[in-house]
Design an enzyme around this catalytic site. Structure first.
Site, PDB file in Angstrom:
ATOM      1  N   ARG A 252     -32.459  23.203  56.065  1.00 17.58           N
ATOM      2  CA  ARG A 252     -32.907  21.821  55.983  1.00 17.58           C
ATOM      3  C   ARG A 252     -31.748  20.999  55.447  1.00 17.58           C
ATOM      4  O   ARG A 252     -31.350  21.119  54.288  1.00 17.58           O
ATOM      5  CB  ARG A 252     -34.104  21.733  55.031  1.00 17.58           C
ATOM      6  CG  ARG A 252     -34.751  20.369  54.939  1.00 17.58           C
ATOM      7  CD  ARG A 252     -35.756  20.328  53.790  1.00 17.58           C
ATOM      8  NE  ARG A 252     -35.105  20.195  52.496  1.00 17.58           N
ATOM      9  CZ  ARG A 252     -35.430  20.863  51.396  1.00 17.58           C
ATOM     10  NH1 ARG A 252     -36.394  21.752  51.432  1.00 17.58           N
ATOM     11  NH2 ARG A 252     -34.795  20.656  50.263  1.00 17.58           N
ATOM     12  N   HIS A 256     -36.155  17.394  50.564  1.00 16.36           N
ATOM     13  CA  HIS A 256     -37.497  17.904  50.869  1.00 16.36           C
ATOM     14  C   HIS A 256     -38.359  16.775  51.425  1.00 16.36           C
ATOM     15  O   HIS A 256     -39.059  16.947  52.425  1.00 16.36           O
ATOM     16  CB  HIS A 256     -38.130  18.488  49.609  1.00 16.36           C
ATOM     17  CG  HIS A 256     -39.536  18.930  49.778  1.00 16.36           C
ATOM     18  ND1 HIS A 256     -39.882  20.051  50.499  1.00 16.36           N
ATOM     19  CD2 HIS A 256     -40.705  18.393  49.346  1.00 16.36           C
ATOM     20  CE1 HIS A 256     -41.189  20.193  50.499  1.00 16.36           C
ATOM     21  NE2 HIS A 256     -41.724  19.196  49.811  1.00 16.36           N
ATOM     22  N   TYR A 265     -30.741  20.358  42.703  1.00 17.46           N
ATOM     23  CA  TYR A 265     -30.963  21.798  42.734  1.00 17.46           C
ATOM     24  C   TYR A 265     -30.141  22.536  43.791  1.00 17.46           C
ATOM     25  O   TYR A 265     -30.180  23.765  43.844  1.00 17.46           O
ATOM     26  CB  TYR A 265     -32.452  22.105  42.955  1.00 17.46           C
ATOM     27  CG  TYR A 265     -33.073  21.441  44.175  1.00 17.46           C
ATOM     28  CD1 TYR A 265     -32.982  22.030  45.432  1.00 17.46           C
ATOM     29  CD2 TYR A 265     -33.745  20.230  44.066  1.00 17.46           C
ATOM     30  CE1 TYR A 265     -33.540  21.433  46.543  1.00 17.46           C
ATOM     31  CE2 TYR A 265     -34.321  19.627  45.174  1.00 17.46           C
ATOM     32  CZ  TYR A 265     -34.208  20.231  46.410  1.00 17.46           C
ATOM     33  OH  TYR A 265     -34.763  19.619  47.512  1.00 17.46           O
TER      34      TYR A 265
END
Length: 351
Positions: A252, A256, A265
């Site tokens: 990805r 998100h 992160y």
């Protein structure tokens, strides 16, 4: 265990065939179909992000980088099959036949966005993690009991394998030999949690062993590997052999959702080993004589026009009736909800 589940590829990062057994199965029609749909959903995805930044769309879950996984798998479906998507699989549902304007409406919080075309079996996107897997099994089991050859595909991310619904779905499908394909897009993260903190298994595919079903890994950025391996899983299911677990290893690219900051992160170095699936297909087209400048330009113009027209259609919809939030929950509205409804309508000046 990972060496027992090697990642299957047909085309490498430079766009060259590495499995020559598929050379005669790849023709211009397939190449163009894959490219058209991958470009189409990428154009949609980038437009949706822009709309959200402009305040014209709600929080949105982007999928750039996963186009080969979604398009390749969706094109392997038959017209009467079932699709059970997550909130990130609108690329697959659009490829399968869902309307773009309707999909935009979903991301604006409109109930109309959950409605599929009358001739397509597309379940509303599952926001709760893994709940769609047992639903997919149920639909596929119903098709089996009716004596059809229709099958279902259940899309899910790596985080879904930590949920009980994943295990219940696979177990039931295995016991009753249900015609369903469990299609995992392993992009390495469940929101901000890396896969190594979710499970001790080296792969997701190996989880198939516990349920006595085939399981394999594919390069999720290789649209040909996705298409042919998913089609093989459907062929296996349609003749009564039961389910298959596919792990499509992909990445990805972005956040998100548009409310997320992946820099918190994920390091910038991560994901650099993944070649953009659209670029890889373009390299293949150039390497094997499928590239046509005029067709490419026309396809870009057509997809852009389609997306822009869908935005216009979406924004023509009248404002939603806020009373719907209250009116369609209970057969008889409880007193507390009546009070909440009146208070909210008063706040809006609509009493």
């Amino acid at each position: 265990m990972e060496h027992n589940y090697p990642i299957k590829r047909i085309v490498d990062d430079e766009g060259f065939l590495v499995d020559m057994s598929f050379e005669k199965q790849i023709d211009e029609q397939l190449v163009r179909n894959l490219y058209y749909h991958m470009l189409r959903i990428r154009t949609f995805d980038r437009k949706a992000i822009n709309l959200q930044r402009q305040g014209r769309l709600g929080t949105y879950a982007p999928f750039e980088g996963q186009e080969a996984a979604q398009v390749g798998s969706a094109l392997a479906l038959n017209a009467d099959d079932w699709v059970f998507p997550t909130y990130r699989d609108h690329g697959a549902t659009i490829t399968f036949g869902k309307n773009m304007a309707t999909t935009f409406l979903y991301w604006n919080g409109r109930v109309e966005g959950c409605v599929a075309p009358a001739d397509k079996n597309i379940f509303p996107p599952a926001v709760p993690i893994a709940t769609q897997l047992p639903h997919a099994v149920g639909a596929a089991w119903a098709e089996k009991r009716r004596g059809t050859q229709n099958a279902a595909i259940a899309y899910f991310g790596d985080g879904a394998t930590s949920e009980g619904d994943f295990h219940e779905g696979l177990n039931f499908a295995s016991v009753f030999k249900v015609p369903v394909v469990f299609f995992n897009q392993n992009n390495g993260y469940a929101i901000s949690v890396p896969i190594e903190k979710q499970m001790n298994s080296a792969t997701i595919a190996q989880k198939s062993v516990a349920y006595g079903m085939p399981g394999f890994r594919i390069d999720g950025n290789d649209c040909f590997a996705v298409y042919f391996e998913t089609k093989k899983a459907f062929d296996y299911a349609r003749v009564g052999n039961g389910p298959t677990l596919i792990e499509a290893v992909t990445w990805r690219k972005g956040a998100h959702t548009t409310a997320d900051d992946p820099s918190k992160y994920r390091s910038e170095e991560q994901g650099k080993n993944f070649v953009d699936p659209l670029i890889r297909l373009e390299l293949f087209m150039k390497n094997y004589g499928y590239w046509n400048d005029e067709w490419i330009q026309a396809t870009r113009e057509d997809t852009t026009s389609e997306v822009e027209a869908a935005v216009v259609e979406m924004e023509k919809f009248p404002p939603p009736n806020v009373a719907d939030v209250f009116d369609h929950v209970y057969a008889e509205m409880p007193a507390q909800l009546v009070e909440q409804k009146q208070a909210y309508l008063a706040h809006l000046g609509r009493l």
